[in-house]
Design a protein around this motif. Structure first.
Motif: not given
Length: 133
Positions: A19-37, A127-131
């Protein structure tokens, strides 16, 4: 601009642990949420009773879900991982699968040990969160 993964000086190196400690997502980015797989095949049944095989299949399934949105695993910024009866021996298969897919820039990840998941044969769920940049 794509998301940025940062592992700050002053904190331990989390990459060997998957894993990594931090992630920054720029403003205006579309987020895609993936339910528990979980480690299921296309029919929904668990592909194996082996923990490591379930881990591999789970990450494959996340990739399939993201592809439906025109994304891939490289767009993932956060994982929330659930492990049944977690112990240290399970970290190796998880970290290895993450390293295989994300190399030296894994997404952020929280691992949560749980007593059980949806059915008794499910040992691992993510679960995953993608940008989308």
């Amino acid at each position: 601009m794509a998301h940025a993964i940062v592992n700050p000086d002053g904190l331990h190196d989390p990459v060997p642990f998957g894993y990594s400690h931090t992630a920054a997502v720029p403003a205006g980015t579309e987020l895609v949420l993936v339910a528990g797989q979980y480690g299921s095949g296309p029919d929904g049944s668990v592909v194996s009773t082996d923990f490591a095989e379930q881990v591999k299949q789970t990450f494959h399934n996340i990739g399939v879900a993201l592809a439906a949105h025109g994304l891939d695993l490289g767009h993932v910024v956060q994982l929330r991982t659930y492990v049944v009866d977690h112990d240290v021996s399970k970290l190796g298969p998880i970290a290895g699968a993450v390293r295989e897919r994300w190399g030296t820039k894994p997404p952020t990840q929280t691992l949560i040990g749980v007593a059980g998941l949806a059915t008794p044969d499910v040992l691992f769920e993510v679960e995953a969160l993608a940008a989308r940049p």
